[in-house]
Structure formats: C-alpha cells, structure tokens
Design a protein around this motif. Structure first.
Motif, short mmCIF file in Angstrom:
data_model
loop_
_atom_site.label_atom_id
_atom_site.label_comp_id
_atom_site.label_asym_id
_atom_site.label_seq_id
_atom_site.Cartn_x
_atom_site.Cartn_y
_atom_site.Cartn_z
N ARG B 5 0.84 -1.20 0.00
CA ARG B 5 0.00 0.00 0.00
C ARG B 5 0.88 1.25 0.00
NH1 ARG B 5 -2.71 0.51 6.11
NH2 ARG B 5 -0.74 0.97 7.16
N LEU B 6 0.27 2.31 -0.51
CA LEU B 6 0.95 3.61 -0.59
C LEU B 6 0.24 4.52 0.39
CD1 LEU B 6 2.92 5.59 -2.11
CD2 LEU B 6 1.04 5.97 -3.73
N ILE B 7 0.99 5.08 1.32
CA ILE B 7 0.32 5.92 2.32
C ILE B 7 0.92 7.33 2.39
CG2 ILE B 7 -0.40 4.00 3.81
CD1 ILE B 7 2.00 5.17 5.69
N TYR B 8 0.07 8.22 2.87
CA TYR B 8 0.45 9.62 3.13
C TYR B 8 0.07 9.91 4.57
CZ TYR B 8 -0.53 14.70 3.33
OH TYR B 8 -0.59 16.02 3.69
N LEU B 9 0.99 10.46 5.33
CA LEU B 9 0.72 10.74 6.74
C LEU B 9 1.38 12.07 7.14
CD1 LEU B 9 -0.10 10.06 9.69
CD2 LEU B 9 2.01 8.72 9.86
N PRO B 10 0.59 13.12 7.25
CA PRO B 10 1.19 14.38 7.72
C PRO B 10 1.40 14.33 9.23
CG PRO B 10 -1.15 14.70 7.29
CD PRO B 10 -0.84 13.26 6.93
N LEU B 11 2.60 14.67 9.67
CA LEU B 11 2.88 14.77 11.11
C LEU B 11 2.89 16.24 11.55
CD1 LEU B 11 5.74 12.10 11.53
CD2 LEU B 11 3.29 11.85 12.05
N LEU B 161 3.02 10.36 -7.38
CA LEU B 161 2.47 11.42 -6.55
C LEU B 161 3.20 12.72 -6.88
CD1 LEU B 161 2.53 9.63 -3.04
CD2 LEU B 161 0.65 9.68 -4.70
N VAL B 162 2.50 13.82 -6.75
CA VAL B 162 3.17 15.13 -6.84
C VAL B 162 2.94 15.88 -5.54
CG1 VAL B 162 3.17 17.38 -7.96
CG2 VAL B 162 3.07 15.32 -9.35
N HIS B 163 4.03 16.24 -4.87
CA HIS B 163 4.00 17.01 -3.62
C HIS B 163 4.56 18.39 -3.97
CE1 HIS B 163 4.47 17.29 0.90
NE2 HIS B 163 5.25 18.27 0.49
N THR B 164 3.70 19.41 -3.96
CA THR B 164 4.15 20.70 -4.52
C THR B 164 5.19 21.42 -3.69
OG1 THR B 164 2.44 21.98 -3.37
CG2 THR B 164 1.88 21.14 -5.57
N THR B 419 -3.63 11.94 10.18
CA THR B 419 -4.55 11.15 9.37
C THR B 419 -3.75 10.38 8.32
OG1 THR B 419 -6.04 13.05 9.55
CG2 THR B 419 -6.70 11.27 8.04
N MET B 420 -3.66 9.08 8.48
CA MET B 420 -2.95 8.28 7.49
C MET B 420 -3.91 7.92 6.36
SD MET B 420 -1.22 4.53 7.76
CE MET B 420 -0.10 4.86 9.11
N ILE B 421 -3.57 8.37 5.16
CA ILE B 421 -4.43 8.14 4.01
C ILE B 421 -3.81 7.06 3.13
CG2 ILE B 421 -5.42 9.17 1.93
CD1 ILE B 421 -6.62 10.49 4.26
N GLU B 422 -4.59 6.05 2.80
CA GLU B 422 -4.10 5.06 1.84
C GLU B 422 -4.45 5.54 0.45
OE1 GLU B 422 -5.18 0.99 2.60
OE2 GLU B 422 -4.48 0.39 0.61
N LEU B 423 -3.42 5.63 -0.40
CA LEU B 423 -3.61 6.21 -1.73
C LEU B 423 -3.61 5.16 -2.82
CD1 LEU B 423 -1.17 9.22 -1.32
CD2 LEU B 423 -3.67 9.33 -1.48
N SER B 424 -3.42 3.89 -2.45
CA SER B 424 -3.25 2.87 -3.49
C SER B 424 -4.57 2.29 -3.98
CB SER B 424 -2.32 1.76 -2.99
OG SER B 424 -2.32 1.68 -1.58
N GLY B 425 -5.67 2.56 -3.31
CA GLY B 425 -6.96 2.03 -3.75
C GLY B 425 -7.58 2.90 -4.83
N ALA B 427 -10.10 4.86 -4.35
CA ALA B 427 -10.39 6.15 -3.75
C ALA B 427 -9.50 6.27 -2.52
CB ALA B 427 -11.85 6.23 -3.34
N PRO B 428 -9.11 7.48 -2.17
CA PRO B 428 -8.28 7.63 -0.97
C PRO B 428 -9.09 7.27 0.26
CG PRO B 428 -8.94 9.77 -1.81
CD PRO B 428 -9.47 8.77 -2.76
N GLU B 429 -8.48 6.53 1.16
CA GLU B 429 -9.20 6.11 2.36
C GLU B 429 -8.37 6.35 3.61
OE1 GLU B 429 -10.65 2.05 2.47
OE2 GLU B 429 -11.72 2.46 0.58
N VAL B 430 -9.04 6.69 4.70
CA VAL B 430 -8.32 6.83 5.96
C VAL B 430 -7.94 5.45 6.46
CG1 VAL B 430 -8.43 7.59 8.36
CG2 VAL B 430 -9.51 8.97 6.57
N ALA B 431 -6.65 5.21 6.58
CA ALA B 431 -6.18 3.90 7.01
C ALA B 431 -6.11 3.83 8.53
CB ALA B 431 -4.82 3.60 6.41
N GLU B 432 -5.82 4.98 9.13
CA GLU B 432 -5.51 4.96 10.55
C GLU B 432 -5.42 6.40 11.05
OE1 GLU B 432 -1.74 3.27 13.06
OE2 GLU B 432 -2.06 2.40 11.09
N PHE B 433 -5.67 6.58 12.34
CA PHE B 433 -5.32 7.87 12.95
C PHE B 433 -4.13 7.67 13.86
CE2 PHE B 433 -9.83 8.65 11.90
CZ PHE B 433 -9.67 9.81 11.16
N VAL B 434 -3.10 8.44 13.64
CA VAL B 434 -1.86 8.31 14.39
C VAL B 434 -1.78 9.45 15.39
CG1 VAL B 434 0.64 8.57 14.15
CG2 VAL B 434 -0.63 7.08 12.58
#
Lengths: 555, 555
Positions: B5-11, B161-164, B419-425, B427-434
């Motif tokens: 899975r591909l995830i995005y997690l802003p800390l 992914l593009v992170h500006t 908010t950990m977002i799974e980007l590989s599906g 639609a983007p989905e919340v995978a977990e709250f950290v």
C-alpha cells in the motif's frame, strides 16, 4: 483675563488605540479648572500584561488636582471611552455627564461598583449646553458604531474647541442619528480654535461606507443559507445587531440572542427608546424545537474571546445549542490587530465541524465605525479650525493625521500622551510634558505598570522558577539546600534530574561558603542565585528565576 | 505485489502554517518503507508557548520506525521546512536529499549541531531522479520566495504522486527558476495518483502577481527619497533582496547589508552560483562617510523581531547607523498574523523619529510566495490528479482547498496531522489515525507539548506565585509558615501586606491542624494551598499558584 490659558492634555488614547482620557483646562496657569473627556480602558495581552484584567490611563496628575476638576464628559459608551469610570471615579469624584444611552450604561457600571448613581447626569444633545466651571459643553450627535455617540463643543472665554470623539461620516446609520453636515457647519460657524480629532482610520484611503450598505448583503447571505445561521458582531453596535436580526426575520428565522452583553445592549437600547421595531427574540430552549433553517443566533465574541458565546459554540454545546455541517457562521465584524489567533482558533474549530464560516474579507458584511482618510479631510474642511490636533491613535496614526491636516492647510500638532498643549495663543505650543503611564487592574488591585509585579510574572513565564529553601542553625547549614522547580524540564543534558544536579552544586557551594556569607541573606542569595542560574544554563540551556528562602534557627 | 500500500501521513503542517513534516510509505501494511518530506519548525508565542525556543512536529511515530526510513527530502530552505533537521536528525539518522542551495544551508545547520555533513546529499533537478528504497524521487523546480524551491515527484509501483511544496505560479521570478507549465505538464503526463498541494493562500481570491512586478515600483520609491533608505524583507527571499539592492544602485546609492541572516543568505546565493550581478555592498563603517541620500540599508527583521536589525535601528543606533527625520523605511514584506504588534511597535518608534514608513498596504512593494486560489485551481488542472490532498495550512485552509478541488472536479480529501491516508486504492481512504503533537525546544531540552512544563509557566504568568515554607519538628510546626510572593501586588483590600495576611491565616490553620494533617505532606499541601488561594482571592482578587516546601526535622 489675558493671563488665563486654555490647555489640552491627553493622559491616554494619544499613543494607542483605546484607553481614551483627555484633560482640558482653562484658567490662570497651574490654577486652571479642568474637565476630563472620556475615561476608557485598554485590554491586556499575554505578551506584555499576563494576568492583568484591564488597563487604565494613569490619572495621578489629574487626581492631584481633583479639587479643580469640574466634570467628566463621556462621548459614547464603548469600553475604551467609558470602561474605567467604575474603577477610577472614587479617585476623582467629579460629576459625570453623558447622553441617555451612555448614561444608562454608566449607571449599570456604578451599580456594580456601589457608587452613587446621582453623580451621573443625563444631558440632552446640542444645541443645549452644560456649564461646568468656565466650560460650556455641548454634545453634538455624530455617527459611529454605537448609539448616541457625540462630538463635544467645548466653549470657554478663549474660544471654541471641537472634540470629535470616535466618529464616522454616515448619513444612513440605521439606528441612531445620521451625520448632519448642516449641524456641524453651524457648530463651526463662530470659528473653532482647535479640532481634536479621531485618528484611528487615517491609513484607510477609501471613503468610509454607510451602515446601510451591509443590510442587503447580509440579507442575501442569510436567505441563501439552509442550516442554522450564527452571526457575531460587537453587541454595542446596536444598528448592526438590528440589521442582522432583521435579515434573519425576513428569511423566516426566529432570533436568539446569545451572550450576556448581547441581551444587555438590546435591552438598554429598548429601555432608552432608541431601539425600535427590533424583531421578537426567542430563548435557546424554544429554538431547539424549531428546524435549524428557521433559527438565527446573534452571538457575542467577534474577537475570539474564550468565554464568549461564539467561542463556546466552537467548542461544543452552549445553552443546549450546537452547530454542525451545513450551518453558517458569519463574522459581521473586523478582527482587531492582536486578536487574529483567537479568531483563527474559532474558525478552525468550526471548519472541523463542517460549518461554513464567512468573514468580512469580501468587504460586504461589515463597515468600520471610524472616519477614513478622506472623511477626516472632510471633517477638517467642515470645521475649519485654526489647529488640528489628532487624537485616538498610535503615534503613527497621529503623525499621519497631522500630515493630512497640514496638506489641507490646517496647522497640525502631534501631541502624544503627556504633552500639554496651550491653545490660547496664536499658535499651539507645548506648555509642559507631564509624566503619564498605565495603571493595571490586577484582580481587584490597581497596580502601576512600572511596579515590577507584571515583569516578575513575565520572567517566570519565560525562564521558569527555581525555589531554594535551606535552614541555617547557629550560623551553619542544617542539612542540604532543597530545590523545587516550577515550569522547567525535569531532566537536562546530564540525564540526571535537574533538581539533583542543582542540589549537589548547592551543597558544594555551602561547604565552601564562609561564615560571613552564611550570616548574610544578601550574600547567600547572590551566591545561590548564581549557582542555580549557571548550573541550569549548563544543564537545560536556560537561566531560571530564583527564589531563596532561608530559615534561621537558634539551636 | 497487490498487498503493498501507498500511504500519506502528515505529522506537521496539515493543521497549521509552519512545522511541515509529511511521511510517505510504500510496502506491505505496517511494514512500509518510508520517506519524510520536510522537517520544519513553527515559532513560539507568549500566549501558548512562553519561553519556548522552537516548535517541532512530534516525530515519535516515524522515529519508532526509523529502521524503515529511507530518506528525508527537503523541498526548500525556509525554516518551516528545513528548520528542525539539526535538532531532530540524530533521532532519525536517514540520509537527507536536497538541491544545492538548500543543501548548502542544511550543511550550515549540521555544522552548528556537530552532525556528519556526509548525510546531506545534493541532488540535481528533475528529470534526474533519486531512488531510495521503493521510492524514486525527483525535484521539479517550482517558483516560490526562496531559490531552488522544488515540487517533488514521488514514484512507486503504485503510481506517481506530486507534492508541490510551497509554491506560486511565477514566470518571471527574478532570481531562480520560472514556473514552467510545459515541464509540469510533462510531469503530469503519465498520470498522477494524488496531488499533495500547498493551501496557505487559498483564501486569496485574485491571481498571484509576479516578483517582477515589484521592481519598478520599488525603484520609483527609492529614487524619490532624499534621505537614507532602509528596506526590510525576509533575507531568504534572495530575489527580493536583489530587487531592493538594484533599486538602490540605480538611484545612486551604496548598499549595506544589515543583520546576520541578510549577509548569510546573500553569501549562500553567491557561493552556490544562483545569485549573479548582485550590486557591490559596503560596510556600515564606510556608509557613515557618505551623504544619507547615497545610502540604502537592507535590514533583517520584517516581522518586528526584537533583536533583528530593523528593531535595533528603531530603538537607536545599530552598528553606528541611525535614522532621523526625512529618512524612509520600507517594509517589502507582509506581516505574518500574530506579529502585528511587534511590527506596529517598530513603526511607532520610527514615527517618533520622524522617519516615513511605507508598507505594502498599497500592494506595490511586495508579492506573496504562495499560490492564490485561481493559481491553485490552475495547478490542479495542469496536474490532473486522481485526488487532491491539501497540505500546509490550518484546518480552514485545508477545508477550503478541498472544496476548491471538488469544484474543479477533483476528488479531494481533508487530511489533518495524524490522518494516514491510503492512496493505493480506487479512492483515498483513511487507514488509521496516528497520535501526533508538538515537541518544544526549551533552551537545549526537547519537551513534549503536553508535559505540563509550559502550562506551569503560563499559570505563574497569569496568577502569580506564592511560595510557602515551613519546618516541622517531631510532628509539630517549628515557628510559623513563611510566605514569599512573586508577581503579585504587595497590598490588597485590607491594606495590610499580603504576605502578613497570608502568614496569619496559615498560623491559624496550623494551630487547628491535627497530627494526621501535619504528618502528611499531601494533606498539608492541600490545606495550605486552599488557605493561600482563598485568602489571596479575598485580598487581591486572584488565586495564585502555590508551592509549599516542608522541612521535617527530627529534634
């Protein structure tokens, strides 16, 4: 007669926005009779005044001359003009003069403070005048963002002064009197020696807009909203509160007033008779029975004040009401500089709830209560004074306003707090510099800004606090010194508890300390403070505040 | 493969402006390999973080997984993106990747902290890519307000992914690379799964203006000034610094750089080779020999920072230079919310000196480095991502940006810090709250925001502090309790010293206290705290913080 002089002396407001307090005097030099115009507060902040409740101008100068103080005139009921009367009146004792709405609110303050309400005199507007000592004073209706605001005409044998108070030029202000160019021209006609003039908006280049311009926009917005609508503004801006309530009513919504000052101001407006046709309001209880789309809340807290209704709603329930996705929150207000973070906190909380927040960035939902640059220039022209004296503003506002006056051909003087200007000569002249300052209301005690009390608090906040206690018996330390740390990290560089590191270093110090040091509280204090600060710097990178308590026992 | 899975997690950064720190992961769930994008700081304030030096994102989550951390990528050298690397790197240990200018400044930070500079890798711009673990990362030049800012292309087997990073659309940025629509279209061509996009200016409705637009206006202003000219801006905005210097040069003025970071940034720009044709500068010493009209100072401190050159000049002399009537001070900058009062303090000081202050209220002397609302919409269109994920902003910015994305037809997700977002599906989905939070740098110690240390400091600042000491010998009080007050008025309602009132009340309490109370530190503490707080409330209207120190002696 020619030995009399007319003076102007700002004690507050000419060097800040807020805390307005201006003295006028007339009579033989140093034996003038005086009046005060406005007695307002400024609000504290965490940066410079943590824990302080209110800030007043230091009135020591006029208090020392209170036997020659003939009256206190309040131009309007905003806190920065009236807020100090309850707190300072007993130090001055002079009668207070104000128009009905202002006097009504002044009496509520006197009631809270247990002062004699007989000291408050309700006066009718100009052309009626009130004579106190050598001053003949008239309240000339002027438009602003609270009802019955007035500019003052102050006549003495040395001529006429016009003190605008806060004002804008608004011919359709909604509630209260419109700006009346003809009336002001009449006031100016006999010739005006000096115009003492509001400066707060001198940096706004466009002409100000009328209160009437916001109504239709707000109505459109409220009508287009499907959920519950909450709007906030200053409660004292009764015209705006009415505009908001009418917009709700026209959209078929029942109106709920949330927050003590919201209810108090509407009640005051109705009681004094200046607020008519205000839509019927319902209680939060009754509102809960209605569909969300049929309710509009008018809430206090446009500046993000933590305890006001808007902030409470942003944290969850308030009086059983709560907001949710699809609701609308309207700031019909502008954020006062310094309050940005508190306001943003609320907006972000609503954002998390899914509530749409609308503020005045579009320029549609709020207008200022102060005269902008072109309006100030117009006021100069209407009054045609010999001199312009900018008041109410920071130094940059006063300076810019003086420039504006000069550019219009009016001799202008920058007179910050403490500058006594003699106005009776051919040109305004600085007569004297008077020491001025600020008084803090701290809990229920009035303290001087320079007393050091607040400085100690700021230091503890920035540096933390170490308390050292020790017992000296018969000139020798009994056991070790103890440390308590408050507001400091428990562990620093050496990974040992900070308290232990400090106590060990103090033990070393005490072992080496000679009798003379141990016998002297000052020497001990100096030595222990140095050890604690240096060791802390080494361990945690900070030099804390240090309090030493020595108990001396005779064995 | 499909189990990856591909995830995005802003800390950090997704819930505030500043403190940027974003994690990307790819691999089997809970066994992903990771990269960090940016490791920035936020700045403390007196309201919530008195005495704190810097604020970092809490990196505990990624630190616990550092064996799977393949790299740290820094988009640009602003402190809110790079500022924490020196402080946090030893807890992470992964290699750092950045372009030359950013890497140059990163090395200076590592030098200060004694870290191994070999960990910092200078990488060339896109189309070159850097492979770390399963990630292939390219630095795509993008315009912003500091040289060599880059958006990142992050490729994995799950797509692009593009992170500006922070950006604006500026085709004539002065110094550094122009925004290149064609290049970005090429980046987008293979298809982009998600655009993670700067949100800070989403509330600015007009398209952003180019850096090139300010030059001519500044030149006009400087040329028209007769006295000395001082201009301030962020030193890292090298394009602006050059624009200012050139304006000075063209007006026949010699340029002086004032303030450490001003010299450091210009030096860095020259060393890295991105700053060319910078006007020759002279020292303050040499400037003193010139007529005022031939000098222009470029000074640090556009946000009113107390120790920066602008503030020092406003208080008097700085390196022998001082301002006076007829001089001009230019803020080629905007005031960041929260800094209004510090900036106003400087402006008022200059006003008192008679110096004319010009700021950007006219809109002529500054442009923002961030994409405004229409520019964000354009970026969405260029990239054509499957999903838009707003980053860098408070919640209100993220929400508004998500709305903007949706209105353009792009599925958009609000993902605040943790908010950990799974980007590989599909639609983007919340995978977990950290669990996330903030770490404070306090002196040289890193403390958790929830540790209570700073809360203790805030309480002392708001309430003052009473220290009570007493000695108990063989279970009985030896003498009276002593009080010391810090940050409290000396005298309250009864006109007796507060300390005496408190000590008397404590004596009463100790006389009545039974053996059990005297034997228990907790019970004593509770009782004494109650007495001190209640008596203080009565006397001075405040309930102070209380520290009790009991010394127990065996007789």
């Amino acid at each position: 007669m020619s030995s009399n002089r007319l003076i102007y002396l700002p004690l507050g407001g000419a060097g800040e926005i807020g805390m307005n307090c201006y003295v006028y005097g007339y009579g033989p030099a140093d034996k003038e009779r005086y009046i005060i115009v406005d007695l307002g507060v400024a609000f504290p902040d965490m940066d410079s005044t943590p824990g302080v409740d209110l800030i007043f101008a230091d009135i020591a100068w006029i208090q020392a001359r209170k036997d020659r103080l003939d009256g206190i005139f309040i131009t309007h009921a905003h806190e920065d003009h009236i807020g100090a009367i309850g707190h300072l009146w007993s130090r001055l004792g002079a009668p207070i003069y104000a128009r009905a709405f202002t006097a009504h609110l002044a009496r509520l303050k006197f009631e809270e403070h247990g002062h004699d309400e007989m000291a408050i005199n309700t006066v009718p507007p100009y052309p009626e005048m009130t004579q106190v000592g050598p001053f003949n004073v008239g309240f000339v209706p002027i438009s602003h963002s609270i009802p019955e605001s007035s500019g003052l005409v102050i006549d003495t044998d040395a001529g006429r002064l016009v003190h605008t108070g806060d004002f804008k030029i608004d011919e359709t202000p909604g509630v209260g009197e419109a700006f009346d160019r003809k009336l002001w021209a009449k006031v100016a006609k006999p010739g005006v020696r000096a115009l003492i003039c509001d400066s707060t908006n001198v940096f706004s280049p466009e002409p100000g807009r009328s209160e009437a311009s916001v109504g239709p926009e707000i109505e459109k917005l409220v009508a287009s909203s499907k959920g519950m609508v909450v709007a906030t503004t200053f409660a004292s801006n009764i015209a705006r509160v009415k505009t908001l309530a009418q917009a709700g009513q026209r959209a078929g919504r029942s109106i709920v007033l949330l927050g003590r000052s919201m209810r108090r101001m509407v009640t005051a407006g109705v009681e004094v008779g200046i607020l008519k046709d205000f839509p019927k309001t319902i209680s939060p209880e009754d509102a809960k029975a209605l569909p969300r789309g049929n309710v509009m809340l008018l809430a206090t807290g446009s500046q993000g004040e933590r305890r006001a209704a808007s902030a409470q709603l942003s944290r969850g329930k308030y009086l059983g009401m709560s907001l949710k996705e699809g609701d609308l929150f309207l700031f019909s207000s502008k954020t006062i500089p310094g309050n940005e973070k508190s306001v943003a906190r609320i907006v972000n909380s609503y954002s998390e709830m899914g509530v749409d927040v609308v503020d005045d960035s579009s320029g549609h939902y709020h207008v200022s209560g102060h005269a902008n640059r072109p309006d100030l220039a117009e006021m100069h022209k209407i009054i045609q004074p010999q001199f312009v004296i900018p008041m109410h503003g920071e130094h940059r506002h006063l300076r810019e306003h003086a420039k504006l006056g000069e550019s219009g051909g009016f001799k202008s003087v920058i007179a910050p707090n403490g500058t006594m200007i003699e106005l009776s000569g051919n040109a305004p002249e600085v007569a004297e510099f008077v020491e001025t300052g600020r008084t803090y209301l701290d809990g229920r005690v009035q303290i001087g800004a320079m007393d050091g009390v607040v400085r100690e608090r700021i230091k503890m906040a920035l540096n933390g606090h170490v308390v050292v206690t020790m017992i000296i018996e018969d000139g020798k330390p009994l056991g070790d010194a103890w440390c308590e740390i408050i507001g400091l990290p428990e562990v620093g560089r050496s990974r040992a508890p900070l308290v232990e590191v400090l106590e060990e270093d103090l033990t070393q110090f005490l072992m080496r300390a000679n009798k003379k040091t141990l016998a002297s509280d000052d020497k001990l204090n100096e030595g222990i403070r140095r050890i604690v600060r240096n060791s802390s710097k080494e361990e945690i990178g900070k030099k804390p505040e240090v309090t030493l308590v020595v108990s001396r026992l005779a064995g």
